[in-house]
Scaffold this motif. Structure first.
Motif, PDB file in Angstrom:
ATOM      1  N   ARG A  45     -32.690 -24.500  24.806  1.00 21.68           N
ATOM      2  CA  ARG A  45     -33.352 -24.543  26.111  1.00 21.68           C
ATOM      3  C   ARG A  45     -32.676 -25.441  27.142  1.00 21.68           C
ATOM      4  O   ARG A  45     -33.086 -25.455  28.298  1.00 21.68           O
ATOM      5  CB  ARG A  45     -34.773 -25.059  25.943  1.00 21.68           C
ATOM      6  CG  ARG A  45     -35.628 -24.241  25.024  1.00 21.68           C
ATOM      7  CD  ARG A  45     -36.967 -24.919  24.855  1.00 21.68           C
ATOM      8  NE  ARG A  45     -37.825 -24.195  23.942  1.00 21.68           N
ATOM      9  CZ  ARG A  45     -38.799 -24.734  23.255  1.00 21.68           C
ATOM     10  NH1 ARG A  45     -39.062 -26.031  23.382  1.00 21.68           N
ATOM     11  NH2 ARG A  45     -39.535 -24.017  22.446  1.00 21.68           N
ATOM     12  N   GLY A  46     -31.704 -26.229  26.714  1.00 21.04           N
ATOM     13  CA  GLY A  46     -31.109 -27.211  27.606  1.00 21.04           C
ATOM     14  C   GLY A  46     -30.445 -26.590  28.820  1.00 21.04           C
ATOM     15  O   GLY A  46     -29.904 -25.484  28.754  1.00 21.04           O
ATOM     16  N   PHE A  51     -27.375 -31.215  29.743  1.00 24.68           N
ATOM     17  CA  PHE A  51     -26.138 -31.414  28.980  1.00 24.68           C
ATOM     18  C   PHE A  51     -25.292 -32.535  29.577  1.00 24.68           C
ATOM     19  O   PHE A  51     -24.684 -33.313  28.843  1.00 24.68           O
ATOM     20  CB  PHE A  51     -25.339 -30.120  28.884  1.00 24.68           C
ATOM     21  CG  PHE A  51     -26.065 -29.010  28.152  1.00 24.68           C
ATOM     22  CD1 PHE A  51     -27.015 -29.288  27.170  1.00 24.68           C
ATOM     23  CD2 PHE A  51     -25.800 -27.692  28.440  1.00 24.68           C
ATOM     24  CE1 PHE A  51     -27.683 -28.269  26.500  1.00 24.68           C
ATOM     25  CE2 PHE A  51     -26.454 -26.664  27.774  1.00 24.68           C
ATOM     26  CZ  PHE A  51     -27.406 -26.953  26.800  1.00 24.68           C
ATOM     27  N   LEU A  52     -25.283 -32.638  30.900  1.00 26.58           N
ATOM     28  CA  LEU A  52     -24.564 -33.739  31.535  1.00 26.58           C
ATOM     29  C   LEU A  52     -25.181 -35.085  31.159  1.00 26.58           C
ATOM     30  O   LEU A  52     -24.472 -36.061  30.901  1.00 26.58           O
ATOM     31  CB  LEU A  52     -24.562 -33.576  33.058  1.00 26.58           C
ATOM     32  CG  LEU A  52     -23.651 -32.482  33.620  1.00 26.58           C
ATOM     33  CD1 LEU A  52     -23.866 -32.322  35.124  1.00 26.58           C
ATOM     34  CD2 LEU A  52     -22.191 -32.806  33.312  1.00 26.58           C
ATOM     35  N   GLU A  53     -26.505 -35.132  31.117  1.00 24.89           N
ATOM     36  CA  GLU A  53     -27.214 -36.358  30.727  1.00 24.89           C
ATOM     37  C   GLU A  53     -26.905 -36.722  29.269  1.00 24.89           C
ATOM     38  O   GLU A  53     -26.645 -37.885  28.956  1.00 24.89           O
ATOM     39  CB  GLU A  53     -28.725 -36.182  30.931  1.00 24.89           C
ATOM     40  CG  GLU A  53     -29.557 -37.365  30.518  1.00 24.89           C
ATOM     41  CD  GLU A  53     -29.434 -38.572  31.438  1.00 24.89           C
ATOM     42  OE1 GLU A  53     -29.960 -39.631  31.071  1.00 24.89           O
ATOM     43  OE2 GLU A  53     -28.808 -38.472  32.512  1.00 24.89           O
ATOM     44  N   TYR A  81     -30.385 -39.851  21.756  1.00 25.66           N
ATOM     45  CA  TYR A  81     -31.366 -38.971  21.120  1.00 25.66           C
ATOM     46  C   TYR A  81     -32.547 -38.675  22.036  1.00 25.66           C
ATOM     47  O   TYR A  81     -33.094 -37.574  22.008  1.00 25.66           O
ATOM     48  CB  TYR A  81     -31.821 -39.540  19.774  1.00 25.66           C
ATOM     49  CG  TYR A  81     -30.740 -39.402  18.747  1.00 25.66           C
ATOM     50  CD1 TYR A  81     -30.318 -38.143  18.317  1.00 25.66           C
ATOM     51  CD2 TYR A  81     -30.086 -40.497  18.237  1.00 25.66           C
ATOM     52  CE1 TYR A  81     -29.294 -37.994  17.410  1.00 25.66           C
ATOM     53  CE2 TYR A  81     -29.054 -40.366  17.322  1.00 25.66           C
ATOM     54  CZ  TYR A  81     -28.665 -39.108  16.916  1.00 25.66           C
ATOM     55  OH  TYR A  81     -27.639 -38.959  16.019  1.00 25.66           O
ATOM     56  N   LEU A  82     -32.909 -39.630  22.867  1.00 22.34           N
ATOM     57  CA  LEU A  82     -33.989 -39.384  23.816  1.00 22.34           C
ATOM     58  C   LEU A  82     -33.575 -38.329  24.842  1.00 22.34           C
ATOM     59  O   LEU A  82     -34.389 -37.489  25.240  1.00 22.34           O
ATOM     60  CB  LEU A  82     -34.394 -40.691  24.506  1.00 22.34           C
ATOM     61  CG  LEU A  82     -35.719 -40.665  25.252  1.00 22.34           C
ATOM     62  CD1 LEU A  82     -36.874 -40.379  24.292  1.00 22.34           C
ATOM     63  CD2 LEU A  82     -35.947 -41.992  25.949  1.00 22.34           C
ATOM     64  N   ALA A  83     -32.310 -38.356  25.263  1.00 22.44           N
ATOM     65  CA  ALA A  83     -31.809 -37.319  26.178  1.00 22.44           C
ATOM     66  C   ALA A  83     -31.852 -35.951  25.500  1.00 22.44           C
ATOM     67  O   ALA A  83     -32.168 -34.940  26.147  1.00 22.44           O
ATOM     68  CB  ALA A  83     -30.385 -37.655  26.628  1.00 22.44           C
ATOM     69  N   ILE A  84     -31.567 -35.911  24.208  1.00 27.51           N
ATOM     70  CA  ILE A  84     -31.666 -34.650  23.454  1.00 27.51           C
ATOM     71  C   ILE A  84     -33.121 -34.206  23.396  1.00 27.51           C
ATOM     72  O   ILE A  84     -33.425 -33.029  23.604  1.00 27.51           O
ATOM     73  CB  ILE A  84     -31.058 -34.806  22.042  1.00 27.51           C
ATOM     74  CG1 ILE A  84     -29.542 -35.035  22.135  1.00 27.51           C
ATOM     75  CG2 ILE A  84     -31.364 -33.582  21.174  1.00 27.51           C
ATOM     76  CD1 ILE A  84     -28.871 -35.434  20.839  1.00 27.51           C
ATOM     77  N   CYS A  85     -34.031 -35.153  23.153  1.00 31.08           N
ATOM     78  CA  CYS A  85     -35.465 -34.823  23.158  1.00 31.08           C
ATOM     79  C   CYS A  85     -35.881 -34.254  24.510  1.00 31.08           C
ATOM     80  O   CYS A  85     -36.628 -33.270  24.576  1.00 31.08           O
ATOM     81  CB  CYS A  85     -36.302 -36.057  22.834  1.00 31.08           C
ATOM     82  SG  CYS A  85     -36.189 -36.643  21.143  1.00 31.08           S
TER      83      CYS A  85
END
Length: 181
Positions: A45-46, A51-53, A81-85
């Motif tokens: 869903r990203g 993805f830049l973040e 990992y929070l950016a992935i979340c």
């Protein structure tokens, strides 16, 4: 009100972790679930902005490592990992990760401190994170899930081996002390 829903969740977990080394592994198992799901959905869903973040947060880990401060590095890893979340676009996953931030950062810092006894491990962990990043950014959910699990399984395996080695050394020291009497 919603900020306080899980506010008390950390307190009992911190107390549990302080009492038992085994709880460190319990938290790693929890991370397998949360981080694996996050990686899967982030790859699915990203957005380009997500993805830049994630890439920026990944780069921050390398910058934090230059400081040789495990707390700062743990914070950078957690932020990655929070950016992935966030890129998973699942508010429950994101809220759960945020609500457990200090516990997760503590877990990561503790792992880094233990793993520091094996400096060769850090380049391998960086490789695992890079594979995770690439799987997410290339939009491969299954590969992202697998990369997350392989990374955490690797950490768990090294921690278990280190724990076993420490246990053997302690037993040997006790035997040596007994034989001196």
């Amino acid at each position: 009100v919603s900020k306080n829903i899980l506010a008390g969740l950390e307190d009992p977990l911190f107390a549990l972790m302080a009492q038992s080394n085994e709880s460190q592994f319990d938290l790693l198992e929890f991370r397998h679930g949360i981080e694996g799901m996050s990686a899967y959905y982030a790859a699915m869903r990203g957005t380009d902005a997500d993805f830049l973040e994630i890439k920026a947060k990944h780069d921050d880990i390398g910058n934090a490592q230059l400081e040789n401060d495990y707390r700062q590095e743990a914070q950078a890893i957690f932020d990655f990992y929070l950016a992935i979340c966030g890129a998973s676009h699942n508010i429950i996953i994101l809220h759960l990760a945020r609500s457990m931030s200090s516990l997760l950062i503590e877990n990561i810092e503790r792992n880094l401190t233990i793993l520091a006894k094996r400096p060769d491990i850090f380049s391998q962990m960086a490789d695992y994170r890079k594979r995770l990043l690439n799987a997410i950014v290339s939009g491969q959910p299954q590969k992202a899930w697998g990369a997350s699990h392989r990374h955490l399984a690797f950490i768990e395996e090294v921690l278990l081996k280190t724990s076993q080695e420490n246990s053997r050394m302690q037993r040997s020291m006790r035997r040596m002390q007994r034989s001196e009497y």
